[in-house]
Design a protein around this motif. Structure first.
Motif, PDB file in Angstrom:
ATOM      1  N   TYR A  18     -13.509  -5.701 -83.682  1.00  0.00           N
ATOM      2  CA  TYR A  18     -12.858  -4.432 -83.955  1.00  0.00           C
ATOM      3  C   TYR A  18     -13.697  -3.251 -83.476  1.00  0.00           C
ATOM      4  O   TYR A  18     -13.182  -2.277 -82.969  1.00  0.00           O
ATOM      5  N   THR A  19     -15.011  -3.323 -83.654  1.00  0.00           N
ATOM      6  CA  THR A  19     -15.852  -2.191 -83.312  1.00  0.00           C
ATOM      7  C   THR A  19     -16.107  -2.093 -81.819  1.00  0.00           C
ATOM      8  O   THR A  19     -16.584  -1.074 -81.338  1.00  0.00           O
ATOM      9  N   ALA A  20     -15.789  -3.128 -81.057  1.00  0.00           N
ATOM     10  CA  ALA A  20     -15.960  -3.075 -79.607  1.00  0.00           C
ATOM     11  C   ALA A  20     -15.163  -1.925 -79.017  1.00  0.00           C
ATOM     12  O   ALA A  20     -15.640  -1.189 -78.152  1.00  0.00           O
ATOM     13  N   CYS A  21     -13.921  -1.757 -79.483  1.00  0.00           N
ATOM     14  CA  CYS A  21     -13.070  -0.695 -78.962  1.00  0.00           C
ATOM     15  C   CYS A  21     -13.670   0.674 -79.247  1.00  0.00           C
ATOM     16  O   CYS A  21     -13.671   1.559 -78.402  1.00  0.00           O
ATOM     17  N   LYS A  22     -14.204   0.853 -80.463  1.00  0.00           N
ATOM     18  CA  LYS A  22     -14.775   2.134 -80.860  1.00  0.00           C
ATOM     19  C   LYS A  22     -15.946   2.497 -79.972  1.00  0.00           C
ATOM     20  O   LYS A  22     -16.058   3.631 -79.492  1.00  0.00           O
ATOM     21  N   PHE A 436       0.381   4.854 -80.091  1.00  0.00           N
ATOM     22  CA  PHE A 436       0.367   3.576 -80.804  1.00  0.00           C
ATOM     23  C   PHE A 436      -0.185   3.752 -82.215  1.00  0.00           C
ATOM     24  O   PHE A 436      -1.116   4.544 -82.443  1.00  0.00           O
ATOM     25  N   TYR A 437       0.386   2.982 -83.145  1.00  0.00           N
ATOM     26  CA  TYR A 437       0.055   3.114 -84.559  1.00  0.00           C
ATOM     27  C   TYR A 437      -0.122   1.745 -85.201  1.00  0.00           C
ATOM     28  O   TYR A 437       0.308   0.716 -84.662  1.00  0.00           O
ATOM     29  N   ARG A 438      -0.734   1.746 -86.386  1.00  0.00           N
ATOM     30  CA  ARG A 438      -0.860   0.526 -87.171  1.00  0.00           C
ATOM     31  C   ARG A 438      -0.701   0.871 -88.646  1.00  0.00           C
ATOM     32  O   ARG A 438      -0.910   2.021 -89.060  1.00  0.00           O
ATOM     33  N   PHE A 481      -2.178  -9.253 -77.234  1.00  0.00           N
ATOM     34  CA  PHE A 481      -2.825  -9.360 -78.542  1.00  0.00           C
ATOM     35  C   PHE A 481      -3.763 -10.564 -78.585  1.00  0.00           C
ATOM     36  O   PHE A 481      -3.660 -11.471 -77.759  1.00  0.00           O
ATOM     37  N   GLY A 482      -4.645 -10.556 -79.559  1.00  0.00           N
ATOM     38  CA  GLY A 482      -5.370 -11.769 -79.904  1.00  0.00           C
ATOM     39  C   GLY A 482      -6.723 -11.928 -79.275  1.00  0.00           C
ATOM     40  O   GLY A 482      -7.517 -12.732 -79.728  1.00  0.00           O
ATOM     41  N   ALA A 483      -7.047 -11.241 -78.193  1.00  0.00           N
ATOM     42  CA  ALA A 483      -8.378 -11.335 -77.616  1.00  0.00           C
ATOM     43  C   ALA A 483      -9.296 -10.387 -78.380  1.00  0.00           C
ATOM     44  O   ALA A 483      -8.978  -9.936 -79.474  1.00  0.00           O
ATOM     45  N   THR A 484     -10.468 -10.093 -77.836  1.00  0.00           N
ATOM     46  CA  THR A 484     -11.388  -9.216 -78.562  1.00  0.00           C
ATOM     47  C   THR A 484     -10.870  -7.790 -78.633  1.00  0.00           C
ATOM     48  O   THR A 484     -11.331  -7.012 -79.461  1.00  0.00           O
ATOM     49  N   GLU A 485      -9.933  -7.448 -77.775  1.00  0.00           N
ATOM     50  CA  GLU A 485      -9.327  -6.130 -77.800  1.00  0.00           C
ATOM     51  C   GLU A 485      -7.813  -6.275 -77.711  1.00  0.00           C
ATOM     52  O   GLU A 485      -7.281  -7.300 -77.294  1.00  0.00           O
ATOM     53  N   MET A 486      -7.132  -5.241 -78.111  1.00  0.00           N
ATOM     54  CA  MET A 486      -5.672  -5.193 -77.997  1.00  0.00           C
ATOM     55  C   MET A 486      -5.374  -4.327 -76.782  1.00  0.00           C
ATOM     56  O   MET A 486      -5.551  -3.111 -76.812  1.00  0.00           O
ATOM     57  N   THR A 487      -4.953  -4.951 -75.698  1.00  0.00           N
ATOM     58  CA  THR A 487      -4.795  -4.257 -74.422  1.00  0.00           C
ATOM     59  C   THR A 487      -3.339  -3.898 -74.172  1.00  0.00           C
ATOM     60  O   THR A 487      -2.448  -4.735 -74.308  1.00  0.00           O
ATOM     61  N   THR A 488      -3.110  -2.655 -73.810  1.00  0.00           N
ATOM     62  CA  THR A 488      -1.761  -2.165 -73.542  1.00  0.00           C
ATOM     63  C   THR A 488      -1.667  -1.667 -72.107  1.00  0.00           C
ATOM     64  O   THR A 488      -2.523  -0.908 -71.651  1.00  0.00           O
ATOM     65  N   THR A 489      -0.627  -2.098 -71.390  1.00  0.00           N
ATOM     66  CA  THR A 489      -0.403  -1.668 -70.016  1.00  0.00           C
ATOM     67  C   THR A 489       1.019  -1.128 -69.892  1.00  0.00           C
ATOM     68  O   THR A 489       1.982  -1.792 -70.285  1.00  0.00           O
ATOM     69  N   SER A 497       3.441   2.728 -60.536  1.00  0.00           N
ATOM     70  CA  SER A 497       2.365   3.394 -61.273  1.00  0.00           C
ATOM     71  C   SER A 497       2.057   2.622 -62.552  1.00  0.00           C
ATOM     72  O   SER A 497       2.968   2.166 -63.257  1.00  0.00           O
ATOM     73  N   THR A 498       0.786   2.453 -62.876  1.00  0.00           N
ATOM     74  CA  THR A 498       0.381   1.750 -64.100  1.00  0.00           C
ATOM     75  C   THR A 498      -0.738   2.507 -64.800  1.00  0.00           C
ATOM     76  O   THR A 498      -1.487   3.271 -64.176  1.00  0.00           O
ATOM     77  N   VAL A 499      -0.850   2.283 -66.082  1.00  0.00           N
ATOM     78  CA  VAL A 499      -1.965   2.808 -66.860  1.00  0.00           C
ATOM     79  C   VAL A 499      -2.263   1.800 -67.960  1.00  0.00           C
ATOM     80  O   VAL A 499      -1.363   1.157 -68.484  1.00  0.00           O
ATOM     81  N   LYS A 500      -3.537   1.644 -68.280  1.00  0.00           N
ATOM     82  CA  LYS A 500      -3.975   0.604 -69.202  1.00  0.00           C
ATOM     83  C   LYS A 500      -4.938   1.195 -70.219  1.00  0.00           C
ATOM     84  O   LYS A 500      -5.725   2.091 -69.909  1.00  0.00           O
ATOM     85  N   ILE A 501      -4.879   0.677 -71.429  1.00  0.00           N
ATOM     86  CA  ILE A 501      -5.795   1.142 -72.472  1.00  0.00           C
ATOM     87  C   ILE A 501      -6.158  -0.007 -73.389  1.00  0.00           C
ATOM     88  O   ILE A 501      -5.333  -0.881 -73.675  1.00  0.00           O
ATOM     89  N   ASP A 502      -7.416  -0.041 -73.822  1.00  0.00           N
ATOM     90  CA  ASP A 502      -7.862  -0.941 -74.878  1.00  0.00           C
ATOM     91  C   ASP A 502      -7.823  -0.135 -76.162  1.00  0.00           C
ATOM     92  O   ASP A 502      -8.605   0.795 -76.343  1.00  0.00           O
ATOM     93  N   LEU A 503      -6.901  -0.470 -77.041  1.00  0.00           N
ATOM     94  CA  LEU A 503      -6.652   0.362 -78.205  1.00  0.00           C
ATOM     95  C   LEU A 503      -7.844   0.399 -79.153  1.00  0.00           C
ATOM     96  O   LEU A 503      -8.495  -0.611 -79.391  1.00  0.00           O
ATOM     97  N   ASP A 504      -8.080   1.550 -79.716  1.00  0.00           N
ATOM     98  CA  ASP A 504      -9.219   1.796 -80.594  1.00  0.00           C
ATOM     99  C   ASP A 504      -8.852   1.410 -82.019  1.00  0.00           C
ATOM    100  O   ASP A 504      -8.128   2.121 -82.704  1.00  0.00           O
ATOM    101  N   PHE A 505      -9.356   0.240 -82.464  1.00  0.00           N
ATOM    102  CA  PHE A 505      -9.009  -0.256 -83.789  1.00  0.00           C
ATOM    103  C   PHE A 505      -9.607   0.591 -84.910  1.00  0.00           C
ATOM    104  O   PHE A 505      -9.116   0.568 -86.026  1.00  0.00           O
TER     105      PHE A 505
END
Length: 520
Positions: A18-22, A436-438, A481-489, A497-505
């Motif tokens: 979780y802290t990897a994203c931060k 994105f929300y949780r 989902f499910g890896a060390t980060e939650m990746t959104t593309t 055109s594409t854009v990608k983000i590793d969401l900040d948990f």
């Protein structure tokens, strides 16, 4: 053979994930010279992460409540190798896989040192000088609160809310054919870790010497007290009578009140023994009671569920305690086989490195939250709030709809990618924002992202330069989902055109803004 495995540990690899994203977000902001405040600089210094470098190097940093450390691998992913550990304590004649989680600042709030080095420097400081310094220990849980203050016994430093607690997490995994793990129950935790035992030791010392004397000692000799508490944290690993050397200044202050022996006359399980405080094995065990009862209750709640568990595995720093291991064996050993590695404190870091080298080791996990994205729907006054009505030249829309991407307790594979399709809300729109929300709340009745219990974790802006097809353009949103980060593309199909983000948990709530994409 497949079999369920209950893992009980002192803050798991999940913490590192979780802290990897931060950390990544903070590092990126640092590069852009956006981090200027002391709070964020401290956050960047302290957050744990699992990081990869050049696809060959793995570093796992375990930032624990009481102790921290790291392990690493410098060989290519396909090569078999044993994770290597950084050993600490050479300056104090020790060699340990982790160092105390403590940090020292000078009177101007400038960072001085961390771990054993911070302890050693603070312990050697004279009482009048130590009161000018900022020394913090076991402060990890403060990083999960709102901005406030970290407080020492005599001063405060503006950082975050502070909670004095150790942490225990319990997870359930199924070991699959080939050795991969399938998470059956998301990590559930409590604050009944080793710090609870330390707190009981300290309360007993206060009972021995009286509130007034102990308060004065804490205020006048904080460095000496910290050294004493460190010795106690080491002694609690055994199951025997313990002797704690009475610090010089505590002894001198006590003698001014009465003879040392007098302090011990009315108390059971403790005695004065030629300059040392001797505490009986039975009394020491009583300090563990609250912690052990809390852990036992949490474990039993999980065991009531139909997991058909065969093994209980203890890892982490607290697992070094013989009293804890014996208690778990006595409580559950008749039904389950209780296991503990020879070096339980190292297991977290080494496991994180192995996982970083091969994420497929965890085949699937259970989502700890319900995740969603904020979208617009065509406004329907029969089901939408009036204050959510938004009008543009294309019509009326309902803003800030919480569109579920994955539900809490839903199983997600480490390589699973979910895809969603949506379109712009304006014909000539050239930029599309996804927020994105949780949430941990029940999703029944949840409709909008600005409701209670919902927090924002990140956003992206997708360029959509080709507007020829107007509102018929397809925008794809891919969530992994499910890896060390939650990746959104996000993908604009027409232009590519594409854009990608590793969401900040770890991010807390951020003010929302109007959406400009909708789902039919």
């Amino acid at each position: 053979m497949q079999f369920p495995l209950l893992t009980f540990h002192h803050r798991p690899v999940r913490e590192i994930q979780y802290t990897a994203c931060k950390t990544k977000v903070l590092v990126n902001r640092l590069k852009k010279n956006e981090i200027k405040g002391r709070n964020e600089k401290l956050e960047l210094l302290l957050f744990s992460t699992v990081s990869t470098m050049a696809n060959s190097y793995i570093i796992a940093i375990d930032f624990g409540t009481a102790y921290s450390g790291y392990a690493f691998s410098l060989t290519k992913r396909e090569a078999e190798t044993e994770p290597r550990l950084k050993y600490w304590g050479r300056q104090v004649a020790l060699k340990t896989p982790k160092t105390p989680t403590c940090i020292l600042f000078d009177e101007h709030e400038n960072f001085l040192s961390f771990g054993y080095e911070a302890q050693s420097a603070y312990f050697k400081t004279r009482s009048d000088e130590s009161r000018k310094k900022f020394f913090f220990e076991c402060f990890k849980m403060s990083l999960y609160g709102k901005v406030n203050y970290l407080a020492t016994s005599h001063r405060k430093l503006s950082v975050l809310d502070f909670y004095l607690c150790g942490t225990i997490d319990i997870t359930v995994h199924e070991v699959l054919e080939g050795g991969a793990l399938k998470e059956l129950h998301k990590a559930s935790g409590n604050d009944f870790g080793g710090q609870t035992v330390d707190k009981k030791f300290k309360e007993f010392l206060r009972e021995i010497f009286s509130d007034s004397l102990w308060d004065a000692y804490e205020k006048e000799h904080p460095a000496e007290l910290q050294k004493m508490m460190y010795e106690i944290s080491v002694l609690k690993e055994s199951d025997d009578d313990v002797e704690i050397s009475c610090p010089y200044n505590l002894g001198e202050m006590a003698k001014e009140k009465q003879k040392m022996e007098k302090f011990f006359e009315s108390l059971r399980g403790v005695s004065w023994n030629q300059g040392a405080i001797k505490i009986s094995k039975q009394k020491v065990r009583s300090f563990f009671a609250e912690s052990l009862n809390g852990i036992t209750k949490s474990v039993r709640e999980i065991l009531k569920k139909d997991f058909k568990i065969e093994y209980i595995l203890l890892v982490g720093g607290y697992a070094r305690s013989l009293i804890l291991r014996q208690h778990i064996t006595n409580q559950f050993g008749g039904q389950y086989k209780v296991l503990c590695p020879s070096h339980p404190q190292e297991a977290i870091m080494k496991g994180a490195v192995l996982f970083g080298r091969n994420p497929a080791l965890v085949a699937s996990r259970i989502s700890a939250f319900t995740y969603g994205v904020s979208l617009c729907h065509r406004f329907d006054e029969s089901k939408h709030k009036a204050d959510k009505r938004y009008t543009n030249k294309e019509g009326e829309w309902c803003d800030s709809i919480f569109c579920i991407l994955v539900k809490e307790n839903e199983e997600v594979g480490w390589d699973k990618t979910s895809e969603y399709s949506c379109t712009p809300i304006e014909r000539d729109q050239t930029a599309i924002t996804f927020a994105f929300y949780r949430t941990e709340r029940k999703i029944q009745g949840l409709m909008y992202v600005d409701e209670w219990g919902v927090e924002k974790i990140g956003s992206i802006i997708l360029e959509s330069p080709d507007t020829a097809r107007g509102m018929n353009r397809e925008i794809k949103l891919q969530i992994k989902f499910g890896a060390t980060e939650m990746t959104t593309t996000a993908i604009d199909v027409d232009s590519g055109s594409t854009v990608k983000i590793d969401l900040d948990f770890m991010a807390k709530s951020i003010k929302s803004f109007r959406n400009n994409v909708w789902q039919k």
